[in-house]
Design an enzyme around this catalytic site. Structure first.
Site: not given
Ligand code: 4NP
Length: 155
Positions: A9, A3, A119
């Site tokens: 994440r 990420c 996100d």
């Protein structure tokens, strides 16, 4: 699992995938990294830690690291959590970019839809629960797709 910051994440994706790998007694090496440098050396975001812990997954040992181009050779598959991350990987790797290895993380779950894992960085805890659920489904789809590559530890 890649990420941007490697604190929200992809640490969840690493933790969930490792837990699936352990459950299924596979011999896959799973790691995560970020394409940005902001958080190198930091532990995962406290909400990522929390949602994983509530699901029996301890990711507290993880520390943010930057994705580097030699990992393109080191790994069979590289999963980008979002389209911007995919573009960043391309840029970092230059001529070493191997499009047969890199794919969007959610594309095994939602075939060919090129969706991104949202996100959660600017949001609240609820966003992390949603991301955890989507990442878990994504990891399960990756397992189904790649089971035939699996070398089981047990006979
Ligand atoms: P991640 O989330 O890519 O899921 O780790 C982010 C973490 C930090 C920032 C952006 C996204 N940041 O801008 O610092």
């Amino acid at each position: 699992m890649v990420c941007l910051g490697n604190i929200c994440r992809s640490p969840i994706a690493e933790g969930v995938m490792k837990s699936i790998v352990a459950e299924n007694k596979l011999q896959w090496t799973v790691d995560s990294a970020g394409t940005e440098s902001f958080h190198i050396g930091e532990a995962p975001h406290r909400y990522s830690l929390q949602v994983c812990k509530e699901n029996g997954i301890d990711i507290s040992d993880q520390r943010a690291a930057k994705f580097y181009h030699s990992q393109m050779l080191e790994y069979d598959k590289i999963y980008a959590m979002a389209t911007d991350v995919y573009e960043n990987i391309k840029e970092i790797c230059g001529t070493k970019f191997d499009e047969t290895k890199v794919q969007l993380f959610l594309n095994d779950l939602y075939r060919g839809e090129n969706r991104s894992v949202k996100d959660p960085w600017y949001g609240d805890l609820q966003g992390y629960y949603e991301v955890f659920d989507e990442i878990t489904k994504g990891c399960e789809a990756i397992l189904v797709k790649n089971e035939h590559h699996a070398t089981s530890i047990l006979p």
